[in-house]
Design a protein around this motif. Sequence first.
Motif, PDB file in Angstrom:
ATOM      1  N   SER A 297      15.278 -14.151  30.604  1.00  0.00           N
ATOM      2  CA  SER A 297      13.929 -14.600  30.286  1.00  0.00           C
ATOM      3  C   SER A 297      14.035 -16.289  30.227  1.00  0.00           C
ATOM      4  O   SER A 297      13.315 -16.766  30.979  1.00  0.00           O
ATOM      5  CB  SER A 297      13.165 -14.108  29.172  1.00  0.00           C
ATOM      6  OG  SER A 297      12.108 -14.543  28.782  1.00  0.00           O
ATOM      7  N   ASP A 298      14.849 -16.719  29.164  1.00  0.00           N
ATOM      8  CA  ASP A 298      14.779 -18.183  28.962  1.00  0.00           C
ATOM      9  C   ASP A 298      15.222 -18.973  30.047  1.00  0.00           C
ATOM     10  O   ASP A 298      14.758 -20.095  30.328  1.00  0.00           O
ATOM     11  CB  ASP A 298      15.434 -18.511  27.687  1.00  0.00           C
ATOM     12  CG  ASP A 298      14.885 -18.268  26.377  1.00  0.00           C
ATOM     13  OD1 ASP A 298      13.488 -17.917  26.461  1.00  0.00           O
ATOM     14  OD2 ASP A 298      15.373 -18.278  25.138  1.00  0.00           O
ATOM     15  N   TYR A 299      16.338 -18.219  30.799  1.00  0.00           N
ATOM     16  CA  TYR A 299      17.076 -18.797  31.804  1.00  0.00           C
ATOM     17  C   TYR A 299      16.187 -19.094  33.023  1.00  0.00           C
ATOM     18  O   TYR A 299      15.911 -20.238  33.697  1.00  0.00           O
ATOM     19  CB  TYR A 299      18.201 -17.973  32.158  1.00  0.00           C
ATOM     20  CG  TYR A 299      18.794 -18.760  33.608  1.00  0.00           C
ATOM     21  CD1 TYR A 299      20.006 -19.712  33.319  1.00  0.00           C
ATOM     22  CD2 TYR A 299      18.716 -18.253  34.803  1.00  0.00           C
ATOM     23  CE1 TYR A 299      20.407 -20.333  34.459  1.00  0.00           C
ATOM     24  CE2 TYR A 299      19.252 -18.558  35.733  1.00  0.00           C
ATOM     25  CZ  TYR A 299      20.384 -19.756  35.649  1.00  0.00           C
ATOM     26  OH  TYR A 299      20.955 -20.168  36.716  1.00  0.00           O
ATOM     27  N   LEU A 300      15.110 -17.997  33.266  1.00  0.00           N
ATOM     28  CA  LEU A 300      14.237 -18.126  34.473  1.00  0.00           C
ATOM     29  C   LEU A 300      13.261 -19.005  34.199  1.00  0.00           C
ATOM     30  O   LEU A 300      12.580 -19.874  35.127  1.00  0.00           O
ATOM     31  CB  LEU A 300      13.948 -16.827  34.805  1.00  0.00           C
ATOM     32  CG  LEU A 300      14.924 -15.914  35.404  1.00  0.00           C
ATOM     33  CD1 LEU A 300      14.225 -14.418  35.494  1.00  0.00           C
ATOM     34  CD2 LEU A 300      15.513 -16.255  36.638  1.00  0.00           C
ATOM     35  N   PHE A 301      12.682 -19.097  32.931  1.00  0.00           N
ATOM     36  CA  PHE A 301      11.521 -20.193  32.590  1.00  0.00           C
ATOM     37  C   PHE A 301      12.085 -21.659  32.849  1.00  0.00           C
ATOM     38  O   PHE A 301      11.353 -22.422  33.350  1.00  0.00           O
ATOM     39  CB  PHE A 301      11.081 -19.800  31.114  1.00  0.00           C
ATOM     40  CG  PHE A 301       9.938 -20.824  31.046  1.00  0.00           C
ATOM     41  CD1 PHE A 301       8.837 -20.154  31.474  1.00  0.00           C
ATOM     42  CD2 PHE A 301       9.939 -22.004  30.550  1.00  0.00           C
ATOM     43  CE1 PHE A 301       7.415 -20.895  31.383  1.00  0.00           C
ATOM     44  CE2 PHE A 301       8.777 -22.677  30.089  1.00  0.00           C
ATOM     45  CZ  PHE A 301       7.524 -22.116  30.567  1.00  0.00           C
ATOM     46  N   TYR A 353      17.406 -27.526  27.654  1.00  0.00           N
ATOM     47  CA  TYR A 353      18.024 -27.788  26.437  1.00  0.00           C
ATOM     48  C   TYR A 353      17.392 -27.215  25.201  1.00  0.00           C
ATOM     49  O   TYR A 353      17.735 -26.882  24.197  1.00  0.00           O
ATOM     50  CB  TYR A 353      18.319 -29.388  26.149  1.00  0.00           C
ATOM     51  CG  TYR A 353      18.772 -29.838  25.092  1.00  0.00           C
ATOM     52  CD1 TYR A 353      19.935 -29.811  24.554  1.00  0.00           C
ATOM     53  CD2 TYR A 353      17.754 -30.195  24.062  1.00  0.00           C
ATOM     54  CE1 TYR A 353      20.250 -30.257  23.385  1.00  0.00           C
ATOM     55  CE2 TYR A 353      18.057 -31.003  22.864  1.00  0.00           C
ATOM     56  CZ  TYR A 353      19.367 -30.903  22.421  1.00  0.00           C
ATOM     57  OH  TYR A 353      19.579 -31.272  21.064  1.00  0.00           O
ATOM     58  N   ALA A 354      16.094 -27.384  25.259  1.00  0.00           N
ATOM     59  CA  ALA A 354      15.097 -27.142  24.303  1.00  0.00           C
ATOM     60  C   ALA A 354      15.209 -25.408  23.982  1.00  0.00           C
ATOM     61  O   ALA A 354      15.240 -24.996  22.914  1.00  0.00           O
ATOM     62  CB  ALA A 354      13.656 -27.417  24.746  1.00  0.00           C
ATOM     63  N   LEU A 355      15.368 -24.711  25.028  1.00  0.00           N
ATOM     64  CA  LEU A 355      15.493 -23.314  25.012  1.00  0.00           C
ATOM     65  C   LEU A 355      16.874 -22.981  24.563  1.00  0.00           C
ATOM     66  O   LEU A 355      16.778 -22.269  23.773  1.00  0.00           O
ATOM     67  CB  LEU A 355      15.179 -22.694  26.526  1.00  0.00           C
ATOM     68  CG  LEU A 355      13.917 -22.653  26.825  1.00  0.00           C
ATOM     69  CD1 LEU A 355      13.690 -22.531  28.210  1.00  0.00           C
ATOM     70  CD2 LEU A 355      13.017 -21.772  26.152  1.00  0.00           C
ATOM     71  N   GLN A 356      17.808 -23.500  24.752  1.00  0.00           N
ATOM     72  CA  GLN A 356      19.094 -23.271  24.358  1.00  0.00           C
ATOM     73  C   GLN A 356      19.419 -23.726  22.880  1.00  0.00           C
ATOM     74  O   GLN A 356      19.941 -22.916  22.091  1.00  0.00           O
ATOM     75  CB  GLN A 356      20.183 -24.020  25.241  1.00  0.00           C
ATOM     76  CG  GLN A 356      20.483 -23.166  26.587  1.00  0.00           C
ATOM     77  CD  GLN A 356      21.303 -24.139  27.438  1.00  0.00           C
ATOM     78  OE1 GLN A 356      21.941 -25.037  27.226  1.00  0.00           O
ATOM     79  NE2 GLN A 356      21.624 -23.526  28.582  1.00  0.00           N
ATOM     80  N   ALA A 357      18.487 -24.753  22.676  1.00  0.00           N
ATOM     81  CA  ALA A 357      18.887 -25.334  21.016  1.00  0.00           C
ATOM     82  C   ALA A 357      17.853 -24.734  20.121  1.00  0.00           C
ATOM     83  O   ALA A 357      17.962 -24.754  18.912  1.00  0.00           O
ATOM     84  CB  ALA A 357      18.222 -26.655  21.251  1.00  0.00           C
ATOM     85  N   GLY A 358      17.006 -23.389  20.583  1.00  0.00           N
ATOM     86  CA  GLY A 358      16.174 -22.777  19.722  1.00  0.00           C
ATOM     87  C   GLY A 358      14.999 -23.586  19.312  1.00  0.00           C
ATOM     88  O   GLY A 358      14.205 -23.013  18.772  1.00  0.00           O
ATOM     89  N   LYS A 359      14.632 -24.688  20.045  1.00  0.00           N
ATOM     90  CA  LYS A 359      13.463 -25.354  19.837  1.00  0.00           C
ATOM     91  C   LYS A 359      12.327 -24.723  20.201  1.00  0.00           C
ATOM     92  O   LYS A 359      11.216 -24.907  19.983  1.00  0.00           O
ATOM     93  CB  LYS A 359      13.385 -26.911  20.278  1.00  0.00           C
ATOM     94  CG  LYS A 359      14.267 -27.736  19.670  1.00  0.00           C
ATOM     95  CD  LYS A 359      14.742 -29.042  20.129  1.00  0.00           C
ATOM     96  CE  LYS A 359      15.870 -29.733  19.395  1.00  0.00           C
ATOM     97  NZ  LYS A 359      15.947 -31.272  19.856  1.00  0.00           N
ATOM     98  N   THR A 360      12.235 -24.057  21.449  1.00  0.00           N
ATOM     99  CA  THR A 360      11.378 -23.162  21.792  1.00  0.00           C
ATOM    100  C   THR A 360      11.823 -21.914  22.535  1.00  0.00           C
ATOM    101  O   THR A 360      13.080 -21.923  22.589  1.00  0.00           O
ATOM    102  CB  THR A 360      10.498 -23.833  23.105  1.00  0.00           C
ATOM    103  OG1 THR A 360       9.164 -23.216  23.487  1.00  0.00           O
ATOM    104  CG2 THR A 360      11.349 -24.151  24.347  1.00  0.00           C
TER     105      THR A 360
END
Length: 371
Positions: A297-301, A353-360
């Motif tokens: 999910s995060d990766y594709l977004f 970066y934001a997704l991997q860092a948990g910021k979103t």
Amino acid sequence: MSTVGAVDLGNLALSRKEDFQAFVDAPRRTRPEQLNHSQLNALDESARSAYDLARRQWHANLGPICTPQLSSLHEDLWDIVDSNKQDGDKAKGAVAVDAFPGLGKTTAVLAFAREFHRREIAEHGAFTERGHERWPVCRVGLTGNTGMKDLNRAMLEFFGHPGRHTSTAAQLGLQALDCMLLCEVRLLILDDLHFLKWRKTSGIEVSNHLKWIANEFPVTLLKVGVGLADKGLFSEGERGGDTALAQTGRRTTRLDMPPFNVDTEQGRRHWRQLLLALEQRIVLAGSYPSMIADDLSDYLFARSTGHIGSLMTLINRGCERAQRTGAECLTRELLDHVRNDEAAEHARTELEYALQAGKTTSRPRRKRTVR
């Protein structure tokens, strides 16, 4: 007239009525059978080749998917088109679908046009009372060099009119009007309208010509393009736009198709619903529940930045690589080797970066504990 069975749907020009008819009449594609690894390996060379071809064609045509954006656009289009029942002495309201590239504008508009065409034929028959073919929809694609004469010729090209190569601009316009009247066209789609240079002579010329069409043709004008507002399509003279374009803005309803976003819980749910729909359509031997909707999910977004066009491109190419290499499954490792469109690749770094860092996150609240 060509029959659907005799037409290669991958070799159509929707600017011609026979091809548009083939597109409209094409039956829903049949999903290839889901085989597991053992069944796949048991196929002989000929059967495997045919199966892989069927999967390539299937994955390249997964849409349209009924997203909230598509549903909203279609509801608005039905409101506008079905309310345009004015008598011939009144101009009908026009529509402009104005959105960034990669958001599915043309796909959504063509899906609407297909349903509208089918409905009109079902309600009124394939022929008019005068015995002419009924063509509820006429679709024209514009180019950067389109002037008034080119636009008229393009409309006649759709009908295959014999005078399209020899007539003057004025004659072409009147011949196009005759075609629209005789074939009872009700929806005129002008695609890629952003190619026009609105501030140049040809753009203003075509804008004035579109007003003539709106006044004289009993059709709903549906214009599709990118950045039409910025190009001055809706500009009023008193706000700095050309006064020749002011009436266009007053008569045109602007619709858009926003990208997916994950800033809200509703946006995240919509994103997940899209991924679930895609997951159900993919035909790979190693597919499994949650392969896309949870694990990617995060990766594709990040890879698509919420643009459905970029997402569909990545999924299609990923399925082809998984099929060709024998991986038969979509993973981050496999998709890392799949190139996407330049706009998506350029924009992905900061979001990734934001997704991997948990910021979103792209995952709805109730699904964040599932991996």
